[in-house]
Enzyme design. Structure first.
Site, PDB file in Angstrom:
ATOM      1  N   CYS A   1      33.180-155.208 -34.665  1.00 21.03           N
ATOM      2  CA  CYS A   1      34.226-155.539 -35.833  1.00 21.03           C
ATOM      3  C   CYS A   1      35.718-155.097 -35.109  1.00 21.03           C
ATOM      4  CB  CYS A   1      33.797-154.527 -37.027  1.00 21.03           C
ATOM      5  SG  CYS A   1      34.149-152.724 -36.610  1.00 21.03           S
TER       6      CYS A   1
ATOM      7  N   GLN B   1      33.597-157.032 -43.833  1.00 21.07           N
ATOM      8  CA  GLN B   1      33.320-157.254 -42.391  1.00 21.07           C
ATOM      9  C   GLN B   1      31.891-158.085 -42.033  1.00 21.07           C
ATOM     10  OE1 GLN B   1      35.211-156.145 -39.724  1.00 21.07           O
ATOM     11  NE2 GLN B   1      33.806-157.564 -38.757  1.00 21.07           N
TER      12      GLN B   1
ATOM     13  N   ARG C   1      40.919-150.131 -49.485  1.00 19.41           N
ATOM     14  CA  ARG C   1      40.234-149.470 -48.326  1.00 19.41           C
ATOM     15  C   ARG C   1      40.634-147.898 -48.466  1.00 19.41           C
ATOM     16  NH1 ARG C   1      40.685-150.822 -41.968  1.00 19.41           N
ATOM     17  NH2 ARG C   1      39.076-152.342 -42.768  1.00 19.41           N
TER      18      ARG C   1
ATOM     19  N   ASP D   1      30.127-150.312 -32.642  1.00 17.31           N
ATOM     20  CA  ASP D   1      31.424-149.856 -33.245  1.00 17.31           C
ATOM     21  C   ASP D   1      31.779-148.467 -32.572  1.00 17.31           C
ATOM     22  OD1 ASP D   1      33.601-149.945 -34.940  1.00 17.31           O
ATOM     23  OD2 ASP D   1      32.496-149.362 -36.772  1.00 17.31           O
TER      24      ASP D   1
ATOM     25  N   ARG E   1      37.136-163.364 -40.444  1.00 12.96           N
ATOM     26  CA  ARG E   1      37.308-162.563 -41.579  1.00 12.96           C
ATOM     27  C   ARG E   1      38.035-163.158 -42.641  1.00 12.96           C
ATOM     28  NH1 ARG E   1      37.625-156.799 -41.111  1.00 12.96           N
ATOM     29  NH2 ARG E   1      37.931-156.772 -43.344  1.00 12.96           N
TER      30      ARG E   1
HETATM   31  N1  NVA Z   1      33.456-147.773 -38.525  1.00 15.32           N
HETATM   32  C1  NVA Z   1      34.974-147.850 -38.655  1.00 15.32           C
HETATM   33  C2  NVA Z   1      35.435-149.442 -38.745  1.00 15.32           C
HETATM   34  C3  NVA Z   1      36.722-149.834 -38.698  1.00 15.32           C
HETATM   35  C4  NVA Z   1      36.977-151.343 -39.040  1.00 15.32           C
HETATM   36  C5  NVA Z   1      35.901-147.052 -39.348  1.00 15.32           C
HETATM   37  O1  NVA Z   1      35.586-146.810 -40.474  1.00 15.32           O
HETATM   38  O2  NVA Z   1      36.900-146.647 -38.929  1.00 15.32           O
HETATM   39  N1   CP Z   2      37.441-154.586 -38.663  1.00 15.86           N
HETATM   40  C1   CP Z   2      38.366-154.215 -39.301  1.00 15.86           C
HETATM   41  O1   CP Z   2      38.051-153.838 -40.395  1.00 15.86           O
HETATM   42  O2   CP Z   2      39.625-154.039 -38.835  1.00 15.86           O
HETATM   43  P1   CP Z   2      40.992-153.252 -39.408  1.00 15.86           P
HETATM   44  O3   CP Z   2      40.532-151.884 -39.566  1.00 15.86           O
HETATM   45  O4   CP Z   2      42.099-153.667 -38.310  1.00 15.86           O
HETATM   46  O5   CP Z   2      41.283-153.887 -40.735  1.00 15.86           O
END
Ligand code: NVA
Ligand code: CP
Length: 307
Positions: free
Chosen positions: A262, A134, A104, A222, A290
């Site tokens: 999400c 997701q 991530r 979102d 998930r």
């Molecule tokens: N669009 C959001 C999703 C978080 C799971 C982000 O990238 O922060």
């Molecule tokens: N939806 C999602 O990816 O949640 P987190 O940021 O908690 O992993």
């Protein structure tokens, strides 16, 4: 990189039939008809987190445990990557220890670079561009509600053209459902992703959320400020003022429509508490999915015969 290694950086790394098959096996596994005991015994997933997470971290870690394997959490706060060790070196070294790597991070190119130098599968656990894991959970949730034939459905995305929106575009192109995105000017999805999905699928970008939601089966949104965009929060709140999913907007969808998010969610911003916590909301099942979807993904990537 070994040519037989399959990565999952985007939904586009799967064919439509692989994606449908993966969702099917996630459904079966969720119903307890998986039939295999500890199929990933002795396997380890390395998890690189350069951004915060609750769901992604816990669902991957629990998923590996339930499949008989193990997960190692690496954050930029305490790994050498955070001190500047290169992505290729990290990829090559981790490949000597673990059987798959989840990352991530911010730049999508960093996940691609990791994959280019890793000899084990690399999974995108969210980048600024995409959040394909997701979508596996979201599509599983939609299937549970409306059945496996997703191509007859309409999905409405309301708000920011962000990483999750881009992944919905890929999903629409692969699976053939109609996707309408209502996004304010200046916050459109990634142009390349939008262009390709519009060419291949039933995709429409509009400015009015009411137009997107009309008759939809699924309404989803979102946060208005994704991770890394915190400094823009105020400007974004202003730009997205008319893009809150409230009961009146959801009322324009079909009577059996569901609401997805999400998470994490910001009540009173992109969605009202009434909708998020209301009877049409499926967000907790979506979060649970998930786990089921990623277990199916891990099995798909790690049980492949060695080439
Ligand atoms: N669009 C959001 C999703 C978080 C799971 C982000 O990238 O922060
Ligand atoms: N939806 C999602 O990816 O949640 P987190 O940021 O908690 O992993």
């Amino acid at each position: 990189m070994s040519p037989s290694v399959r990565h999952f950086l985007s939904l586009r790394d799967l064919s439509p039939s692989e994606l449908s098959g993966l969702l099917e096996s996630a459904s079966r596994a969720k119903l307890g008809r998986d039939g295999t005991d500890r199929p990933l015994a002795g396997k380890t997933l390395g998890m690189i987190f350069n951004k915060h997470s609750t769901r992604t971290r816990v669902s991957f870690e629990v998923g590996m445990f339930q499949l008989g394997g193990h997960a190692v959490f690496l954050s930029d706060r305490d790994s050498q990557m955070g001190r500047g060790e290169t992505v290729p070196d990290t990829a090559r070294v981790l490949s000597r220890y673990v059987d798959a790597i989840m990352i991530r991070t911010f730049a999508h190119a960093e996940a691609e670079e990791l994959a280019a130098h890793a000899s084990v599968p690399v999974i995108n656990g969210l980048t600024d561009l995409l959040h394909p894991c997701q979508l596996l959970a979201d599509l599983l949730t939609v299937r549970e509600e409306f059945g496996a034939a997703l191509d007859s459905l309409t999905v409405a995305w309301i708000g920011d053209g962000n990483n999750v929106a881009n992944s919905w575009l890929n999903a629409a192109a692969l699976l053939g459902f109609e996707l309408r995105l209502a996004v304010p000017e200046g916050y459109d999805p990634d142009p390349g992703t939008l262009e390709r999905a519009s060419r291949e699928g039933k995709v429409r970008l509009v400015r009015d959320p009411r137009e997107a939601v009309e008759g939809a089966h699924v309404v989803t949104t979102d946060t208005w400020a994704s991770m890394g965009q915190e400094a823009e929060s105020e400007t974004r709140s202003e730009a997205f003022r008319n893009y809150c999913v409230d009961a009146a907007l959801l009322g324009r969808a079909r009577s059996e429509a569901i609401f997805l998010h999400c998470l994490p969610a910001y009540r009173g911003k992109e969605v009202t508490a009434e909708v998020l916590d209301g009877p049409r909301s499926r967000v907790l099942g979506e979060a649970e999915n998930r786990l089921h979807a990623q277990k199916a993904l891990l099995l798909f990537l790690l049980r492949r015969p060695k080439g």
